[in-house]
Enzyme design. Structure first.
Site: not given
Lengths: 422, 128, 500
Positions: C65, C416
């Site tokens: 943030h 993967c």
């Protein structure tokens, strides 16, 4: 090192094997199959049950047996190279195929034509948003099938299966034969998507209950699955309050759908069909990008491997023709559209055939269950080109309908495939 | 006393359900099947149901630890589990050719168990 | 090597004595460990889970943030703004994945516009750089998929998205490289006290005499504090549910999108992740069970309808997974950072809920300064600031890939497929300073299994690689915690029937 191949086939499963052999037979001098597994044969190698090859070989083979037929043909053929344990990591519109593998390293090869035969993948828990905790023991049925049938490990000891498609049903039997308990197979729809034969021989034979219109509403367990909560669903497939019950299990297998593996197709921006989730192809299995062909479950998820092989042969043949510079006639085309009560149709385009003899086969799925019905294919003028009567049609079962090439006039397109009760 | 059997036919996609009444001496009546093949299937299901068996056995020196096997013809349905258990303890050596007999005349049932695929000798690292 | 041997080795390695023990290996503990490793001191970090960053750090919005939310003067405001700056500064040396793509608070009504002005003012007081209010057109040109009824937005360019686990691991690896000892699977069981002053900790692996404890125990920080004799606060777990979407819809939004906050909640946000996925969430529900990580059907509905207020056309078919995070909310709402008033030798870093991730480096820095001051620690020469490069196949160019495979062919085997992760990366993740021991540990370090197939193809392969590299049987490999074995050996089902 010569990095040019007349035809590069991506994927060494049934579609790719058939495509490579067919390409060679139709004149491609040098063909390459790239396969990411350590063996050819694709998903067939884990489908050890019988039921393959009735159309193609007139006998009922196991999956590995069906693959073995093709592997023996491959062994008897020169001019086809294979790269196993190798994955395609990028593809360009000018048919540069970059592959990587521990043996080949990183290499770019070029194809006179490319056949996409990557098959499909399974929908996961995330895709259907089952609430609950995230313990070990939730697997897709196909992943578990590979583990059980090829690696010799079990995904659990008490296994609930969600989804009554054929893979789910077959895994219920397989796990039972391995000594596991299968307390239930659950199906969110009011009817099973599986073949009746599989319901009888995989569930009824072993006293495994099938709960129609039921789904899993929660998965329980911190480390390993300890159970699932099941609820009946209403017509809108929403859980019915008060209908919940718990099933103890240490594993949940998901057999909730297959999706064409189109990531490479996206890389070269092939037009995709929202209904099949695969690339749009014409009757030669050429995609929206000239020189790129596609076949098998990457185009649309098939029920029968026999038709995957057939599609592979078509793609391989025309890929060889394209590579030799012999393609023509595709400038004119007619779209093929799903009409009344038809959900999807493949091919989605018709461009005619070289010599315009023989038949063109269209594959379709109906959009709703039908009893006695007729499937038709018509052109813009309303002329019926072919029709086929069926005692019953289910959305889960692919239907084929053959049309004489000589009956089709491209300029009278689009062609519409429809089904109607009779 | 007659027993009623409800049999779902699996011969064709119509999946008709027939009813067969039988007692210790054999089949008394058959109804509900939509065709002759269905009726034959129903009779067999009541008198002597059989199934193909597919499972795996262990294999040494192959790329995978398991070899898929299949019965040479259908086995009595109620022997499927027993045969599968028996086969789980079988271990063979690569190479194997599709069709090689892995277990002859399994449990005296008159049916062979054969290899469902070729498996060559593989000396590399295995995933097991 | 067997599991037993490992256990013994670990105990042989056991430090009987330390200057500082950090309790909790989340991002706050990892940041504290890294900053403390700059000093001449013996530092031990203990984490009860099988891996680092398994609590609140693992499952949250992953947002750095900008710092305009917290009231000026609060610990939250101070830590957030400083933490944001530290994330910018530390990245080149630590090499965590972060993307400062900015955040946008979306206003739709007159009330919202007023709130936006308030946030702008608050942000300026907090020292947030470069925040501005932008008009509807500029909002929509930045975010074309946003709901058309937007009126304006508060734009904060310093906000970013990060992979929280990766950031925590990068800090922990740096700490280990600089001498900190880290023990996972090590659960605090109590304190050794000398007249209201801590002189050691008891754990399931043994005791450690120490001078100072940093309490970074997340959801359990109140219990840890109470054990030492400080019951001045309590922690309530607040559940937040999330849905993650596939990369194929990654272009849906370009920055972190918040609705205008209400008195009750910051609202459901829609944001890219640092890896190019999209997520929506979280809702906020106070619960009692600190271990309850279940997603719920009503929760899913809530975040879907919340997210639709920002992005009406939500591609639900592209959802790949759902998860839950539990924020540790302290009584009193602000962070609790600093020496305990009731117990000597205890430094709290508790109640680190949002904006805790953004604040973590600042919190680590602050508690390490407190510890250094109390213990009279001095900086050590030879502190290594930089983490080594760890090649990620997916991010390399062709030449780098070729070189890597030539050096180690395992980098050429893609395990993967969805995320293009090679076997070499997985092996490296297992053997790195705080190495992966579990399938999810591999996933968090390499992304293997994080893509659209969610480990369908690669899960079993990763299990096999872990078994091989750790010298364990395949059926001993766990997904996450003890008892979360993935597969069972086939023979175990057969009892005495196997003839092998």
């Amino acid at each position: 090192m010569n990095d040019f191949y007349d035809v590069v086939v991506i994927g060494g499963g049934p579609a790719g094997l058939a495509a490579a052999l067919s390409a060679r037979r139709h004149g491609a001098g040098r063909v390459l199959i790239v396969e990411r597994d350590r063996e050819l044969g694709g998903i067939l190698q884990q489908c050890i049950h019988v039921g393959f090859g009735l159309h193609r070989f007139r006998e009922e083979l196991t999956g590995p047996g069906y693959a073995n037929r093709y592997l023996r043909m491959l062994a008897d053929t020169t001019g086809i190279e294979t790269m196993i344990d190798t994955m395609v990591i990028s593809l360009t519109a000018d048919r540069q195929v970059t592959v990587v593998g521990p043996a080949v390293g990183l290499r770019t090869v070029r194809g006179g034509a490319v056949v996409l035969a990557m098959g499909c993948r399974e929908r996961t828990r995330g895709a259907i948003r089952i609430p609950g905790s995230r313990p070990a023991g939730v697997f897709t049925a196909g992943a578990a099938q590979r583990m059980v049938n090829m690696e010799g490990y079990l995904p659990g000891r008490e296994v609930v299966i969600l989804g009554s498609g054929d893979i789910g049903l077959i895994m219920a039997r397989r796990l039972t034969l391995e000594g596991c308990r299968v307390p239930a197979v659950l199906e969110i729809m009011p009817v099973s998507n599986g073949l009746t034969r599989n319901i009888v021989q995989c569930l009824d034979d072993f006293g495994i209950p099938l709960y129609l219109s039921h789904t899993v509403v929660a998965i329980r367990g911190q480390d390993r699955v300890t159970g699932v909560t099941v609820a009946r669903v209403d017509d809108a497939l929403r859980p019915v309050a008060g209908s919940q019950f718990d099933l103890a299990c240490d594993c949940l297998l998901l057999s909730v759908g297959l999706i064409p593996e189109v990531e490479l197709a996206r890389e070269v921006n092939l037009t995709l069909d929202g209904r099949t989730s695969g690339p749009v192809v014409d009757n030669r299995r050429q995609t929206s990008l000239p020189g790129f062909f596609a076949a098998g479950n990457v185009v649309h998820v098939h029920d029968l491997v026999d038709f995957v092989s057939e599609e592979g042969e078509i793609a391989g043949r025309w890929a060889a023709v394209f590579a030799a510079g012999g393609m023509g006639g595709e400038a004119r085309s007619a779209d093929v559209l799903p009409g009344e009560k038809v959900r999807s149709v493949v091919p989605q385009k018709y461009v005619g055939d070289g010599d315009h003899t023989g038949q063109c086969r269209f594959y379709l799925r109906v959009s709703q269950p039908l009893g006695r019905c007729r499937v038709t294919i018509s052109d813009r003028t309303g002329r019926r080109l072919a029709s086929k009567r069926l005692p019953v049609a289910k959305p889960s079962e692919m239907i084929e309908i053959d049309v004489q090439h000589s009956a089709i006039e491209i300029e009278k397109g689009p062609l519409t495939v429809a089904a109607e009760g009779v | 006393m007659d027993r009623q059997h409800k049999i779902t036919c699996v011969v064709c996609p119509r999946s008709c359900v027939g009813t067969i009444a039988a007692d210790g001496d054999g089949i008394k009546s058959v109804s509900g099947f939509l065709c002759k093949r269905g009726e034959e299937y129903g009779r067999a299901e009541v008198t002597s149901p059989t199934r193909m068996l597919t499972t795996t056995v262990r294999i040494n020196r192959a790329i995978l630890p398991l070899l898929p096997v299949v019965s040479s013809r259908p086995l009595p349905r109620d022997m499927l589990l027993t045969c599968a258990r028996h086969l789980a303890a079988v271990r063979v050596e690569a190479p194997v050719r599709e069709g090689d007999v892995i277990v002859k005349n399994i449990l005296g049932l008159g049916v062979d168990i054969v290899a469902a695929r070729d498996m060559t000798v593989y000396e590399g690292a295995r995933f097991d | 090597m067997t599991a037993d041997n490992r256990e013994k080795l670990a105990v042989q390695d056991w430090p009987g004595r330390a200057d500082v023990v950090i309790v909790g290996g989340g991002i706050v503990g990892c940041a504290a460990a890294m900053f403390l490793s700059r000093y001449k001191a013996t530092v031990v970090m203990v984490e009860q889970a099988t891996d680092l960053a398994m609590g609140t750090t693992k499952a949250n919005s992953g947002i750095i943030h900008a710092g305009f939310d917290a009231p000026p003067g609060s610990m939250k405001a101070r830590m957030n703004v400083r933490g944001n700056r530290l994330y910018h500064e530390l990245q080149p040396a630590l090499k965590y994945e972060v993307n400062f793509l900015g955040s946008l608070v979306v206003a739709k009504s007159d009330d919202d516009l007023k709130t936006l002005e308030g946030l702008l003012d608050r942000g300026r007081q907090n020292g947030v750089p470069d925040i501005t209010i932008i008009d509807r057109e500029r909002v929509l040109s930045r975010e074309p998929n946003l709901s058309r009824d937007v009126r304006a937005g508060l734009w904060a360019p310093t906000a970013g998205v990060i992979w929280p686990f990766g950031a925590a691991l990068a800090m922990a690896e740096n700490a280990v490289r600089n001498g900190v000892k880290v023990f996972t699977g090590c659960r605090l069981e109590g304190f050794m006290l000398d007249r209201r002053k801590i002189c050691g900790v008891r754990t399931n692996k043994g005791d450690i005499a120490c001078k100072l404890v940093i309490n970074a125990a997340g959801r359990w920080a109140d219990e840890v504090s109470r054990w030492a004799g400080d019951d001045s606060f309590s922690i309530t777990p607040r559940r937040g549910e999330y849905i993650l979407f596939d990369k194929s819809v990654g272009s849906l939004v370009n920055s972190v999108l918040f609705p205008t906050p209400t008195k009750v909640s910051k609202g459901i946000l829609v944001s890219p992740t640092v890896h190019g996925n999209i997520f929506i969430g979280p809702n906020a529900e106070n619960i009692t069970d600190k271990d309850d990580l279940s997603t719920t059907a009503p929760g899913m509905e809530e975040i879907i309808s919340g997210a639709r207020k920002l992005i009406p056309d939500l591609p639900l078919a592209a959802a790949i997974t759902q998860f839950v995070g539990l924020r540790p909310v302290a009584s009193g709402d602000d962070f609790i950072i600093g020496p305990s008033a009731l117990v000597g030798g205890l430094v709290q870093a508790a109640g680190i809920q949002s904006p805790g991730l953004a604040s973590a480096p600042a919190i680590g820095e602050l508690v390490s300064e407190i510890a250094a001051e109390r213990l009279g620690l001095v900086r050590k020469p030879g502190y290594v600031e930089e983490n080594p490069d760890r090649p990620a196949f997916a991010e390399l160019d062709s030449r780098q890939r070729q070189e890597l495979i030539a050096r180690n062919p395992l980098y050429g085997r893609i395990i993967c497929r969805c995320e293009t992760v090679s076997e070499g990366e997985i092996v490296a993740a297992i053997h790195s300073p705080v190495g992966a021991r579990t399938v999810d540990g591999v996933k968090r370090r390499t992304r293997a299994g994080m893509g659209r197939c969610q480990g369908g193809f690669c899960g079993p392969r990763v299990v096999g690689i872990l078994a091989r590299e750790l010298g364990l049987p395949l059926d001993a490999i766990v997904k996450e915690g003890p008892g979360s074995q993935l597969f069972f050996a086939r023979q175990t089902l057969r009892g005495g029937e196997s003839h092998e």
